[in-house]
Design an enzyme around this catalytic site. Structure first.
Site, PDB file in Angstrom:
ATOM      1  N   TYR A   1       0.756  -1.106   0.104  1.00  9.69           N
ATOM      2  CA  TYR A   1       0.076   0.021   0.108  1.00  9.69           C
ATOM      3  C   TYR A   1       0.834   1.148   0.044  1.00  9.69           C
ATOM      4  O   TYR A   1       0.797   2.252  -0.840  1.00  9.69           O
ATOM      5  CB  TYR A   1      -1.066  -0.195   1.243  1.00  9.69           C
ATOM      6  CG  TYR A   1      -1.658   1.472   1.681  1.00  9.69           C
ATOM      7  CD1 TYR A   1      -2.592   2.024   0.447  1.00  9.69           C
ATOM      8  CD2 TYR A   1      -1.397   2.036   2.683  1.00  9.69           C
ATOM      9  CE1 TYR A   1      -3.199   3.090   0.667  1.00  9.69           C
ATOM     10  CE2 TYR A   1      -2.135   3.330   2.785  1.00  9.69           C
ATOM     11  CZ  TYR A   1      -2.881   3.788   1.865  1.00  9.69           C
ATOM     12  OH  TYR A   1      -3.501   4.818   2.101  1.00  9.69           O
TER      13      TYR A   1
ATOM     14  N   SER B   1      -3.152  12.778   8.454  1.00  6.35           N
ATOM     15  CA  SER B   1      -4.260  12.497   7.378  1.00  6.35           C
ATOM     16  C   SER B   1      -5.587  12.451   8.043  1.00  6.35           C
ATOM     17  O   SER B   1      -5.808  11.845   8.904  1.00  6.35           O
ATOM     18  CB  SER B   1      -3.902  11.442   6.665  1.00  6.35           C
ATOM     19  OG  SER B   1      -4.777  10.879   5.677  1.00  6.35           O
TER      20      SER B   1
ATOM     21  N   GLN C   1      -4.595  17.289   7.529  1.00  8.28           N
ATOM     22  CA  GLN C   1      -4.681  17.270   6.167  1.00  8.28           C
ATOM     23  C   GLN C   1      -6.216  17.096   5.905  1.00  8.28           C
ATOM     24  O   GLN C   1      -6.624  16.285   6.477  1.00  8.28           O
ATOM     25  CB  GLN C   1      -3.868  16.235   5.530  1.00  8.28           C
ATOM     26  CG  GLN C   1      -4.321  16.019   3.935  1.00  8.28           C
ATOM     27  CD  GLN C   1      -5.187  14.944   3.753  1.00  8.28           C
ATOM     28  OE1 GLN C   1      -5.356  14.011   4.745  1.00  8.28           O
ATOM     29  NE2 GLN C   1      -5.998  14.882   2.840  1.00  8.28           N
TER      30      GLN C   1
ATOM     31  N   TYR D   1      -9.440  16.052   3.410  1.00  9.99           N
ATOM     32  CA  TYR D   1     -10.238  15.544   2.463  1.00  9.99           C
ATOM     33  C   TYR D   1     -11.527  15.888   2.579  1.00  9.99           C
ATOM     34  O   TYR D   1     -12.048  15.844   3.627  1.00  9.99           O
ATOM     35  CB  TYR D   1     -10.014  13.980   2.241  1.00  9.99           C
ATOM     36  CG  TYR D   1      -8.958  13.514   1.679  1.00  9.99           C
ATOM     37  CD1 TYR D   1      -8.255  13.863   0.368  1.00  9.99           C
ATOM     38  CD2 TYR D   1      -8.246  12.220   2.549  1.00  9.99           C
ATOM     39  CE1 TYR D   1      -7.265  13.202   0.187  1.00  9.99           C
ATOM     40  CE2 TYR D   1      -7.083  11.633   1.913  1.00  9.99           C
ATOM     41  CZ  TYR D   1      -6.637  11.994   0.778  1.00  9.99           C
ATOM     42  OH  TYR D   1      -5.572  11.426   0.132  1.00  9.99           O
TER      43      TYR D   1
ATOM     44  N   THR E   1      -6.051  18.751   0.296  1.00 12.59           N
ATOM     45  CA  THR E   1      -5.621  17.838  -0.713  1.00 12.59           C
ATOM     46  C   THR E   1      -6.477  18.212  -1.682  1.00 12.59           C
ATOM     47  O   THR E   1      -7.973  17.762  -1.683  1.00 12.59           O
ATOM     48  CB  THR E   1      -5.345  16.646  -0.097  1.00 12.59           C
ATOM     49  OG1 THR E   1      -4.443  16.448   0.716  1.00 12.59           O
ATOM     50  CG2 THR E   1      -4.993  15.655  -1.285  1.00 12.59           C
TER      51      THR E   1
ATOM     52  N   ARG F   1      -4.793   1.976  -8.024  1.00  9.60           N
ATOM     53  CA  ARG F   1      -3.448   1.152  -7.870  1.00  9.60           C
ATOM     54  C   ARG F   1      -3.560  -0.234  -7.946  1.00  9.60           C
ATOM     55  O   ARG F   1      -4.241  -0.942  -7.260  1.00  9.60           O
ATOM     56  CB  ARG F   1      -3.024   1.714  -6.509  1.00  9.60           C
ATOM     57  CG  ARG F   1      -2.880   3.018  -6.249  1.00  9.60           C
ATOM     58  CD  ARG F   1      -3.011   3.594  -4.997  1.00  9.60           C
ATOM     59  NE  ARG F   1      -3.371   5.192  -4.991  1.00  9.60           N
ATOM     60  CZ  ARG F   1      -3.962   5.826  -3.920  1.00  9.60           C
ATOM     61  NH1 ARG F   1      -4.033   5.245  -2.785  1.00  9.60           N
ATOM     62  NH2 ARG F   1      -4.224   7.044  -4.173  1.00  9.60           N
TER      63      ARG F   1
ATOM     64  N   LYS G   1      -2.425  21.216  -1.349  1.00  7.35           N
ATOM     65  CA  LYS G   1      -1.807  20.075  -1.573  1.00  7.35           C
ATOM     66  C   LYS G   1      -2.163  19.425  -3.110  1.00  7.35           C
ATOM     67  O   LYS G   1      -3.410  19.101  -3.080  1.00  7.35           O
ATOM     68  CB  LYS G   1      -1.368  19.299  -0.416  1.00  7.35           C
ATOM     69  CG  LYS G   1      -0.415  17.899  -0.963  1.00  7.35           C
ATOM     70  CD  LYS G   1      -0.448  17.209   0.547  1.00  7.35           C
ATOM     71  CE  LYS G   1       0.308  16.081   0.163  1.00  7.35           C
ATOM     72  NZ  LYS G   1      -0.785  14.904  -0.470  1.00  7.35           N
TER      73      LYS G   1
ATOM     74  N   HIS H   1       0.828  13.620  -5.500  1.00  5.99           N
ATOM     75  CA  HIS H   1       0.198  12.550  -4.572  1.00  5.99           C
ATOM     76  C   HIS H   1       1.229  11.247  -4.525  1.00  5.99           C
ATOM     77  O   HIS H   1       0.680  10.093  -4.479  1.00  5.99           O
ATOM     78  CB  HIS H   1      -1.144  11.959  -5.014  1.00  5.99           C
ATOM     79  CG  HIS H   1      -2.070  11.595  -3.739  1.00  5.99           C
ATOM     80  ND1 HIS H   1      -2.931  12.501  -3.174  1.00  5.99           N
ATOM     81  CD2 HIS H   1      -1.943  10.850  -2.812  1.00  5.99           C
ATOM     82  CE1 HIS H   1      -3.539  12.101  -2.124  1.00  5.99           C
ATOM     83  NE2 HIS H   1      -3.137  11.007  -1.976  1.00  5.99           N
TER      84      HIS H   1
ATOM     85  N   ARG I   1       0.286   8.325  -7.080  1.00  8.73           N
ATOM     86  CA  ARG I   1      -0.659   7.589  -6.761  1.00  8.73           C
ATOM     87  C   ARG I   1      -1.820   7.915  -7.310  1.00  8.73           C
ATOM     88  O   ARG I   1      -2.971   7.304  -7.391  1.00  8.73           O
ATOM     89  CB  ARG I   1      -0.763   7.621  -5.250  1.00  8.73           C
ATOM     90  CG  ARG I   1       0.569   6.836  -4.486  1.00  8.73           C
ATOM     91  CD  ARG I   1       0.485   7.338  -2.854  1.00  8.73           C
ATOM     92  NE  ARG I   1      -0.713   6.629  -2.116  1.00  8.73           N
ATOM     93  CZ  ARG I   1      -0.353   5.386  -1.882  1.00  8.73           C
ATOM     94  NH1 ARG I   1       0.856   4.637  -2.138  1.00  8.73           N
ATOM     95  NH2 ARG I   1      -1.305   4.660  -0.922  1.00  8.73           N
TER      96      ARG I   1
END
Ligand code: FMN
Length: 380
Positions: A25, A107, A128, A130, A156, A165, A252, A276, A279
């Site tokens: 991961y 995060s 951070q 989201y 972000t 991924r 970011k 990122h 990613r």
């Protein structure tokens, strides 16, 4: 194994200690991983100017990022599920960063919660964000970050939808992790990791569980994470977030000159040039290759930070020389954490500091604040 001397050594150690699906991961990029590889590779193309017979005494790496003192221009990047690299990972990494004098960024998708991290630190950390569709949840998160004394909000902007991924899909990794027989086998082969994990109660998303509407258990949290990233997010929302937060705002995920200008107009205090960590949009340029153009476009109006592919103190120095005020490390600290817990994060920071210090001296500089493009010999 002998004492790790490089971030690559820590990576090898982490691979032996962390169950495969969680190591993968961290060590994965989107699709072909070409941007993930370019982030690191493009640093190697930048050559430094060797200077000799200059006074190298009394060197300092101390500077500021968004007006806050840092012992070197490095911050820990926000990384989701860090508590799966090592039990209580976010709390350990935050303490290592605090002792080292660099910012730790928690995060939204952390395992330890904002309150957990606040309970083990004495200095402010960064949070951070989201942006989720459930704006009440977003306001609540911002208020919790304020209550915890966070000194910057890192918004972000490059993950409204998730880049695919392949390693995660092949490993059957879900958010939060669900444990199939294959996963249980992967964990059983990593007994030290398991022993630490059995001692903690923090094994799901600490910022979400019990805080988002209707999210009370593992099945509801999984539904929440799948449905909540907001594909409609736009610059208008950034102005709204700035208003809700009222403190230093860092955007970011900026990789384009036009977006950088827009971020300045929206009133951000800094941007992070970032893809990122490779990613999200595979095929996008590396962060370091875009940095000079973005620095030019921003023209000193706000700070420009960078992340992606930094694996040494030399890389940080190159980024500073090309105009970054600071650089964030993601995988380097995750490998340290996976390898050796808090001590591994400290070691990752020490490795980077030493490399940066010696490189700066050999380039003929004594103060990181004097480092500029004059230390670059060539960029190809
Ligand atoms: C395992 C992992 C999880 C991440 N999770 C987040 C996240 O939750 N929020 C975020 O803004 N960026 C996240 N990122 C991106 C990092 O903040 C950062 O941009 C990237 O790791 C920098 O590249 P590097 O790992 O090469 O240093 C994550 C990166 C990794 C490797």
């Amino acid at each position: 194994m002998a004492t790790p001397l490089t971030i690559a050594d820590l990576k090898k150690m982490a691979q032996r200690r962390v169950p495969k699906m969680f190591f993968d991961y961290a060590d994965s990029g989107a699709w072909t991983e070409s941007t993930y590889a370019a982030n690191e590779g493009d640093f190697r193309d930048i050559k430094l100017r060797q200077r000799v017979l200059v006074d190298m005494t009394n060197r300092t790496l101390e500077t500021t990022m968004i007006g806050q003192k840092v012992s070197m221009p490095v911050a820990l990047a926000p990384t989701g599920m860090t508590g799966m690299q090592h039990a209580d990972g976010e709390m350990l990494a935050a303490r290592a960063a605090e002792e080292f004098g660099v910012p730790f960024t928690l995060s939204t998708m952390s395992i330890c919660s904002i309150e957990d991290v606040a309970s083990v630190t004495t200095k402010p950390f960064w949070f951070q964000l989201y942006v989720m569709r459930d704006r009440d949840f977003v306001v609540n998160l911002i208020n919790r970050a304020k209550a915890a004394g966070c000194s910057a909000l890192v918004l972000t902007a490059d993950l409204q939808i998730l880049g695919q991924r392949h390693k995660d899909l092949r490993n059957g990794l879900s958010a939060p992790p669900k444990f199939t027989p294959k996963h249980i086998w992967q964990m059983a082969t990593r007994p030290l990791w398991c022993m630490d994990m059995l001692k903690t109660k923090r094994r799901s998303f600490g910022n979400i569980l019990g805080h988002a509407k209707g999210v009370t258990d593992l099945s509801s949290i999984s539904k929440f994470t799948h449905e909540q990233f907001d594909p409609e997010l736009s610059w208008k929302d950034v102005a709204w977030i700035k208003e809700q937060w009222g403190g230093p705002l860092i955007i970011k995920g900026i990789l384009d000159v036009e977006d950088a200008k827009q971020a300045v107009d929206t009133g951000a205090d800094a941007i992070v040039v970032s893809n990122h960590g490779g990613r999200q949009l595979d095929g996008a340029p590396s962060s370091i290759s875009m940095l000079p153009r973005i620095v030019d476009a921003v023209a000193g109006r706000i700070e420009v930070h960078i992340d992606g592919g930094i694996r040494s103190g030399q890389d940080v120095l190159k980024a500073v020389a090309l105009g970054a005020r600071g650089a964030y490390i993601g995988r380097p600290f995750l490998y340290g954490l996976g390898a050796m817990g808090k001590d591994g994060v400290t070691l990752a920071l020490e490795i980077i500091r030493k490399e940066m210090d010696i490189t700066m001296a050999l380039c003929g500089k004594r103060d990181i604040k004097d480092v500029d493009s004059s230390i670059i010999a060539s960029r190809q």
